[in-house]
Design an enzyme around this catalytic site. Sequence first.
Site, PDB file in Angstrom:
ATOM      1  N   ASN A 154      51.667  84.986  46.251  1.00 14.27           N
ATOM      2  CA  ASN A 154      51.245  83.579  46.332  1.00 14.27           C
ATOM      3  C   ASN A 154      50.143  83.499  47.380  1.00 14.27           C
ATOM      4  O   ASN A 154      50.413  83.578  48.572  1.00 14.27           O
ATOM      5  CB  ASN A 154      52.448  82.706  46.726  1.00 14.27           C
ATOM      6  CG  ASN A 154      52.059  81.257  46.941  1.00 14.27           C
ATOM      7  OD1 ASN A 154      50.953  80.839  46.594  1.00 14.27           O
ATOM      8  ND2 ASN A 154      52.970  80.486  47.522  1.00 14.27           N
ATOM      9  N   TRP A 155      48.915  83.348  46.889  1.00 13.28           N
ATOM     10  CA  TRP A 155      47.773  83.328  47.818  1.00 13.28           C
ATOM     11  C   TRP A 155      47.618  81.992  48.539  1.00 13.28           C
ATOM     12  O   TRP A 155      46.832  81.871  49.457  1.00 13.28           O
ATOM     13  CB  TRP A 155      46.482  83.666  47.065  1.00 13.28           C
ATOM     14  CG  TRP A 155      46.276  85.143  46.840  1.00 13.28           C
ATOM     15  CD1 TRP A 155      47.207  86.131  46.954  1.00 13.28           C
ATOM     16  CD2 TRP A 155      45.050  85.794  46.463  1.00 13.28           C
ATOM     17  NE1 TRP A 155      46.645  87.352  46.668  1.00 13.28           N
ATOM     18  CE2 TRP A 155      45.315  87.173  46.362  1.00 13.28           C
ATOM     19  CE3 TRP A 155      43.761  85.344  46.185  1.00 13.28           C
ATOM     20  CZ2 TRP A 155      44.336  88.111  46.009  1.00 13.28           C
ATOM     21  CZ3 TRP A 155      42.782  86.266  45.831  1.00 13.28           C
ATOM     22  CH2 TRP A 155      43.067  87.634  45.752  1.00 13.28           C
ATOM     23  N   LYS A 156      48.334  80.948  48.081  1.00 11.94           N
ATOM     24  CA  LYS A 156      48.201  79.612  48.687  1.00 11.94           C
ATOM     25  C   LYS A 156      46.719  79.217  48.724  1.00 11.94           C
ATOM     26  O   LYS A 156      46.004  79.507  47.776  1.00 11.94           O
ATOM     27  CB  LYS A 156      48.860  79.599  50.072  1.00 11.94           C
ATOM     28  CG  LYS A 156      50.286  80.151  50.024  1.00 11.94           C
ATOM     29  CD  LYS A 156      51.041  79.976  51.290  1.00 11.94           C
ATOM     30  CE  LYS A 156      52.429  80.580  51.133  1.00 11.94           C
ATOM     31  NZ  LYS A 156      53.296  80.301  52.253  1.00 11.94           N
ATOM     32  N   HIS A 190      57.163  74.545  45.095  1.00 15.92           N
ATOM     33  CA  HIS A 190      57.039  75.257  46.372  1.00 15.92           C
ATOM     34  C   HIS A 190      57.215  74.260  47.521  1.00 15.92           C
ATOM     35  O   HIS A 190      56.767  73.115  47.431  1.00 15.92           O
ATOM     36  CB  HIS A 190      55.669  75.945  46.453  1.00 15.92           C
ATOM     37  CG  HIS A 190      55.574  76.887  47.608  1.00 15.92           C
ATOM     38  ND1 HIS A 190      55.385  76.442  48.892  1.00 15.92           N
ATOM     39  CD2 HIS A 190      55.676  78.230  47.678  1.00 15.92           C
ATOM     40  CE1 HIS A 190      55.376  77.488  49.710  1.00 15.92           C
ATOM     41  NE2 HIS A 190      55.549  78.579  48.995  1.00 15.92           N
ATOM     42  N   GLU A 235      55.720  73.840  50.170  1.00 18.89           N
ATOM     43  CA  GLU A 235      54.471  73.237  50.678  1.00 18.89           C
ATOM     44  C   GLU A 235      53.986  72.133  49.735  1.00 18.89           C
ATOM     45  O   GLU A 235      53.346  71.170  50.178  1.00 18.89           O
ATOM     46  CB  GLU A 235      53.411  74.332  50.881  1.00 18.89           C
ATOM     47  CG  GLU A 235      53.779  75.195  52.087  1.00 18.89           C
ATOM     48  CD  GLU A 235      53.308  76.636  52.027  1.00 18.89           C
ATOM     49  OE1 GLU A 235      52.428  76.956  51.210  1.00 18.89           O
ATOM     50  OE2 GLU A 235      53.833  77.454  52.817  1.00 18.89           O
ATOM     51  N   GLU A 258      63.338  80.231  48.834  1.00 22.78           N
ATOM     52  CA  GLU A 258      62.421  80.366  49.961  1.00 22.78           C
ATOM     53  C   GLU A 258      62.842  79.433  51.091  1.00 22.78           C
ATOM     54  O   GLU A 258      62.446  78.256  51.115  1.00 22.78           O
ATOM     55  CB  GLU A 258      60.993  80.022  49.515  1.00 22.78           C
ATOM     56  CG  GLU A 258      60.442  80.935  48.445  1.00 22.78           C
ATOM     57  CD  GLU A 258      58.932  80.985  48.491  1.00 22.78           C
ATOM     58  OE1 GLU A 258      58.387  82.081  48.644  1.00 22.78           O
ATOM     59  OE2 GLU A 258      58.295  79.920  48.416  1.00 22.78           O
ATOM     60  N   GLY A 275      56.140  82.138  56.367  1.00 23.60           N
ATOM     61  CA  GLY A 275      55.024  82.245  57.298  1.00 23.60           C
ATOM     62  C   GLY A 275      55.429  82.477  58.738  1.00 23.60           C
ATOM     63  O   GLY A 275      54.591  82.385  59.642  1.00 23.60           O
ATOM     64  N   SER A 300      58.240  85.505  54.463  1.00 20.93           N
ATOM     65  CA  SER A 300      57.931  86.641  55.342  1.00 20.93           C
ATOM     66  C   SER A 300      58.385  87.989  54.771  1.00 20.93           C
ATOM     67  O   SER A 300      58.789  88.880  55.524  1.00 20.93           O
ATOM     68  CB  SER A 300      58.506  86.410  56.743  1.00 20.93           C
ATOM     69  OG  SER A 300      57.901  85.270  57.334  1.00 20.93           O
ATOM     70  N   GLY A 332      53.910  85.740  50.249  1.00 17.15           N
ATOM     71  CA  GLY A 332      52.729  84.986  50.651  1.00 17.15           C
ATOM     72  C   GLY A 332      51.734  85.869  51.374  1.00 17.15           C
ATOM     73  O   GLY A 332      50.938  86.588  50.765  1.00 17.15           O
ATOM     74  N   GLY A 333      51.799  85.857  52.696  1.00 19.08           N
ATOM     75  CA  GLY A 333      50.822  86.564  53.524  1.00 19.08           C
ATOM     76  C   GLY A 333      50.592  88.019  53.130  1.00 19.08           C
ATOM     77  O   GLY A 333      49.446  88.483  53.072  1.00 19.08           O
TER      78      GLY A 333
HETATM   79  P1  PGA Z   1      55.104  84.136  53.345  1.00 18.12           P
HETATM   80  O1  PGA Z   1      55.033  82.983  52.212  1.00 18.12           O
HETATM   81  O2  PGA Z   1      55.415  85.431  52.619  1.00 18.12           O
HETATM   82  O3  PGA Z   1      53.719  84.146  53.942  1.00 18.12           O
HETATM   83  O4  PGA Z   1      56.162  83.757  54.287  1.00 18.12           O
HETATM   84  C1  PGA Z   1      55.923  82.983  51.120  1.00 18.12           C
HETATM   85  C2  PGA Z   1      55.735  81.760  50.278  1.00 18.12           C
HETATM   86  O5  PGA Z   1      55.570  80.658  50.819  1.00 18.12           O
HETATM   87  O6  PGA Z   1      55.744  81.852  49.029  1.00 18.12           O
END
Ligand code: PGA
Length: 254
Positions: free
Chosen positions: A13-15, A95, A97, A167, A173, A213, A234-235
Amino acid sequence: MNTSIRKTVIGGNWKLNGMPGDCDAFAKALAVSDSVEVFLALPYLLLPEAVRSFADSPVQIAAQTVSQFASGAYTGEISAAQLQACGVSYTLIGHSERRQYGHESDEEIAAKVKAALDSGMTVILCVGEGWGIRGEGQQNRWIARQLKAALSGLDQLPAERFCVAYEPIWAIGSGCAASPADAGAMCTHIRACLTALLGKDKADRLPLLYGGSVSPDNVSDLLACPDVDGALVGGASLRPDSFSAIIRAAEAAR
Ligand code: PGA
C-alpha cells in the site's frame, strides 16, 4: 497460515507516495512469485501506468479505495467500472486512513464493498482498532462490529474475491508491529466472526492479512500464526528490495 485451504496474499500500500514514471523500474526490480499472490495498491494517477508496467507479471494492481456510486454527479470519485476498464480489479476498502481523514462511515464502507464486489472486483476490507479501544479491552467487540457493518449490504459473498486485513491503528506507521500473539489472536477472532456471518466453509477459505509496520524482519513470525494468511505492507512496500524480501519470506513460510 493454513496453506492447504487458503492462498497466501502479500499486498503493498503506497498510500500518498510515488510519482508517475516510478512503476517501470519498480516492476523490473520486484521479486516475482508463483506461490504467493501479490498486489500493489497505488494512488489513482499511477494505476494505468502500473497496469502497463506489470502487464507481464502476476502482480495485481489495486486501488486504495473506490466509489460506492456507479456514475453521476459525484465530483472526485472513481467507480469500480472505471477501474476495471483500466485493468485494475483489486481494491482496498475501509483503510483506517480513509475512515479517519475521509470520514468514511460504516454505511459508506458497506456500500463500497457491495459496489466493488457486484462489479467483479476483488476486495481487501481493512478493519482495525485504535489504542484507546484496545486499552479498554474492547477490541474484539469493535472489530466484530466493523465486520458485520461492512458485510451488511451483501446477499452473498464471493469468497474467491474477498480478503480481510486486520490493521491495528496503533501499529500502522509506528515501526512497532503487533506481536504475533496479538495479531494471531485477532485474526482467529476475525475468522470466528466471519464464521458466524458467512458460515464455516466460506470463512475457512478467506485469507486474513495482518498490516501495521510489517517488515522483512517480522513477517515470518506473523505468518506463523494459523489464521494469518498474508500481510498488508505500507512503508516497507515502497522499496522493491524490502517488499521483495517480504514476498520471499512469505514463500518460505508456505
Ligand atoms: P505500515 O502501513 O506498514 O507503513 O505500517 C500499513 C498500512 O497502513 O496499510
